[in-house]
Structures are given as C-alpha cells and as structure tokens.
Design an enzyme around this catalytic site. Sequence first.
Site, mmCIF file in Angstrom:
data_model
loop_
_atom_site.group_PDB
_atom_site.id
_atom_site.type_symbol
_atom_site.label_atom_id
_atom_site.label_comp_id
_atom_site.label_asym_id
_atom_site.label_seq_id
_atom_site.Cartn_x
_atom_site.Cartn_y
_atom_site.Cartn_z
ATOM 1 N N CYS A 384 0.685 -1.354 0.335
ATOM 2 C CA CYS A 384 0.199 -0.226 0.443
ATOM 3 C C CYS A 384 1.415 1.562 0.254
ATOM 4 C CB CYS A 384 -0.947 0.225 1.192
ATOM 5 S SG CYS A 384 -2.685 1.057 1.151
ATOM 6 N N HIS A 510 -3.246 -4.850 -0.068
ATOM 7 C CA HIS A 510 -2.975 -5.150 1.820
ATOM 8 C C HIS A 510 -3.116 -6.791 2.026
ATOM 9 C CE1 HIS A 510 -2.789 -1.878 4.162
ATOM 10 N NE2 HIS A 510 -3.513 -1.126 3.038
ATOM 11 N N GLU A 512 -1.506 -8.831 3.687
ATOM 12 C CA GLU A 512 -1.263 -9.476 5.100
ATOM 13 C C GLU A 512 -3.183 -9.870 5.383
ATOM 14 O OE1 GLU A 512 -0.836 -6.705 3.660
ATOM 15 O OE2 GLU A 512 -1.743 -5.219 5.755
HETATM 16 N N1 GLN Z 1 -2.261 6.345 3.087
HETATM 17 C C1 GLN Z 1 -1.983 5.675 1.460
HETATM 18 C C2 GLN Z 1 -3.130 5.982 1.398
HETATM 19 O O1 GLN Z 1 -4.474 6.144 1.755
HETATM 20 C C3 GLN Z 1 -1.868 4.559 1.533
HETATM 21 C C4 GLN Z 1 -2.638 3.874 3.097
HETATM 22 C C5 GLN Z 1 -2.321 2.334 3.270
HETATM 23 O O2 GLN Z 1 -1.216 1.691 3.457
HETATM 24 N N2 GLN Z 1 -2.997 1.669 3.717
HETATM 25 O O3 GLN Z 1 -3.662 5.836 0.132
#
Ligand code: GLN
Length: 538
Positions: A384, A510, A512
């Site tokens: 992310c 994600h 995970e």
């Molecule tokens: N802050 C970033 C976004 O909103 C990444 C979010 C995250 O890592 N879950 O896109």
Amino acid sequence: MSQKKYIFVTGGVSSSLGKGIIAASLAKLLQSRGFKTTIQKLDPYINIDPGTLNPYEHGECFVTEDGAETDLDLGHYERFLNVNTSQANNVTTGRIYRHIINRERKGDFLGKTVQVVPHITDEIKRRIQLVGEEGDYDIVITEIGGTVGDIESLPYIEAVRQLKWELGEENSLVIHLTLIPYLSAARELKTKPTQHSVKTLMESGINADILVCRTEHNLSEHLKQKLALFCNVNKDSVIESLDASTIYDVPNLMLEQRLDEITLKKLGIYKWNDSDLESWNDFLRKHKNASDVVKIGLVGKYVELQDSYKSILESFIHAGAMNDVNVEVVSIHSEFIADKKERRKVEDLDGILVAPGFGERGIKGKIAAVKYARENKVPFFGICLGLQMAVIEYCRNVKGLKKANSTEMNSRTPEPVIDLMKEQKNLKEKGGTMRLGAWKCKLKARSRIAGIYQETVISERHRHRFEFNNKYLDQLEDDNMICSGKNPKTGLVEAIELKDHPWFIGVQYHPEYKSTVASPHPLFVSFVQAAKELASKR
Ligand code: GLN
C-alpha cells in the site's frame, strides 16, 4: 443443527488476556469436530468502526472482504478458521446507537421514550443472532470487548443476560476469562481478583458457566476446587490457560483441557467427530522446527506497538513455516533511518518490507529504505503506502523526476505521481470512505507476480485513498519497471515490479489480510523464499 447455540466470552481482572485467541481457539476446536462455527466481536467504544483510530490506540485495523474496517481480533478468527468474516462479525456501540438514533428520527418509535433498555439491548441481541442466521452457523461465539465492570460494557452484559434467559439452559453459555496472578513474594497464585470479577458478573445477573484462567503456573487441584466453589462453577469447568510460546499452541492447550468437550456438553450436544487438527499440527511442527532464520526489516512508523502490524507479522509466521525458516522481524522506525543505529539495522537484512501507513511522518526513511533495497538487490516488498513509496523513489532517483511526490504528503507537488483517486476528490467524510474491501486485479501474463500467484486474475483487499497517477504510466514503465497488476475495470495500478532485481514487488492492496494458517499468502511465501536465498549466500 436446527437450534443454534450461542457462546459468550467475557473478560475479567485485566485487559489483554487474549479473549480473542481463546475464542478463536475454541472455534477452531469446534470447527475441527464438524460444527459450523463463527465468531463475532462486540466493541464497547463509540467510534462506528476502528478505521478512524490511531494504530497506537487500538492496533491494526483489519479489513474484511466486504470492506468493513474492523477489530484486529477478526484477523485472528480468519487466520485460525480459514473462513471469511464480514461486517456483521464486528459490532460497536457507535454502530448500535447510530442505527437506533436513525430509526428514532424516522419515527419508528413515535410516542415512546428511547432507552438503553430495551432499545439498545434489543438491537445488541438482534445483531448477535443475525450473524448466526446469515451464515447458517451451528455455533456462534460472541466475544464482548472490555472487562466486566466497565461502564461501557453494561448494555452488552445486560443483552447477554437477557439472551441467555430467552435461549434457555442448553442453548447458550458464558465463558469468563480471568487472570490468576502469581505473587512471587508470597510464592502463590492468587484467586481473589477472579472471585471479585465473577461476583461483578453475578451482580449483573450472569453466572459464568466456564472459567478460563490465564496463569503463568499450573493450577493445583486444590486451587481449582477453591475457584469452583467460590465462583459457582463445576470443578471441571475451571480451565487452566498457561502462557504459550505461540498463539498457535492455544487450540492444543485448550484441547488438552477439554474446553471443547465441556462446552459442547453444557450446550446439550453429546455427539461429535474426533478432532481433526492434522494440518494445523503440521504447520505448528514446521513453525517450531524451522532450521534457519531470516531477518526481514519491517519499516514503518508504528513499530513500537507490535499490534499495529499484526496481520503482517502473522503472515510472516505462516510463510516462514512454508519455507522451513523462522522469520525474525526487525522493527525499523521509518523516522529514524537516518540515524546510524537504525541504518546499520537495514544493512544487515535479508529482506525489507515497507509497511502501509498514513501521513507525512517517516516518509523520507521509507523512501531511503526502498532505495537501499533496490540498489543493493535486497528482496523488497512494498504494501500500500509501501508501493507508493517505491514509485516515488523510482521516479525521483531513476527517472529524474526529482519533485515526484504523493499529494497526501504535499498537495501542491508539481509531480503528483501518487494522487487522490477520482472518487475520493469530493468526499468530505473520513470514516469508512476509503477504497475498501475486495477488488479484482488482472496480472500481466509472464510477470513475476503472475508466476507467484499462478493465476492472472486475483482478488485482494484494499484500504487507501491514494493511487498511482496513470498520467505517469508511460514515464514510469521501462525495460526494468513494469506495472504488473491492474484493476480490470478502472485501470488503476495495483502492482509493480522490477525485472532486474531478485525480488522487488509493490502492491496497492493488503495481502496480509488474506494469509491464514491453512492458506499462507503466496506473496509472503515467495518473498520469504527470496530472503532465504539471499541469507544462504551470505
Ligand atoms: N496513505 C495511503 C493512502 O491512503 C496508503 C494507505 C495504506 O497504506 N493503507 O492511499
């Protein structure tokens, strides 16, 4: 089973005793005996969901397939049971009150005073039963967050009392998890705190049926007898829960203590299959007897609190077992990478994972970590925000876009290579409005990532507002960098990789959240394998 059975898990004496793990372990045992089981968590805070909470406050926010931002215990439930949870599996006070207040405004209660009892308690009861009906489960385990006696928990405890009465003797029971502290000066385990917490529960009209006692030392027969007598339970319902070296031992510990059999009998069930924990124990054997260690750096800004990256840490345990290694996760604070000491930690690693996150703090360190991994051919995994940092690093240091940035960090950057998604631009509310839950992703044939998944269409869970800005697609991609995963409908970039590198992958989603004991995530398995290869060359 026609009649659904309900198990309530409450906690006493102290927080952090591991109610979630006990609930997940019991569910695992019941599942292994052939009962369709689910777990639900009731959280007594007023936030609608933990999505707006700082990870320091409440640990990681777990995301379900249907896009609910939930308590991290749901992650344990999924990892233990290998079954998806949903929005219905996590209920908060905020959610209950919002629902009732909306109904009041609509006029559903015209002429009536809306009260905690019966309106809030009825809604709690409805939600507990709903989860069982929706999935047609035999057994529903509902974990009540907090500790008995807390002001916030009272409506939940009252709802449990009523439901227990309504469902009748053999259809529900209460498991109370407490702590038996050891006083080293007296060299004694102490039962008084447990007696008091059971009494507090009784004052609310609830008799605990089973006591699960967290303890550092074995409970003697005499002590069990004493607890049974003063807490009003059968002696065989006093279950010892010794501290375990890994949470994955707890189902076996509870099996030895016969928690599942005692529970089933109390629920009026006398027939069950032999417990089948073969594949679970196979995983445990691999996890405990791994022959090597690999060191993987977790670069993030919440690293002081282990719970902030719970699912990532657990995914490493699953992937380690598959690779016959133990993954030693080295926490690296992204704010301090410039420090010599933190820097030295980076240089000693077999793999680097740049973690998800929000906001500006620690960004420089994350970019420095990506650069180090890219240039030194250390396996790199960006999740992310980690993918976003990898894109920025490549743009700045390879493509010459010195000012490349994310508009999250600098809203006026001249090179917004990471930008707010279109549908996010006019949103005013912060709660529950990110891109959430499962989305399809198409992987480029013959890319490394497609090889790892052994598929070209995958589905993964998201939680972010920003994305790679496709205006820069032509500039970013070259002989080395490829955007190897895209959302088939919107064209959003979901995965990137470098060809000229042993293992360099960034994903906007994600992975995970989907790694379980029964089904370790292929990306984590492959990343750990790459780290193992580097370690073997050292
Ligand atoms: N802050 C970033 C976004 O909103 C990444 C979010 C995250 O890592 N879950 O896109």
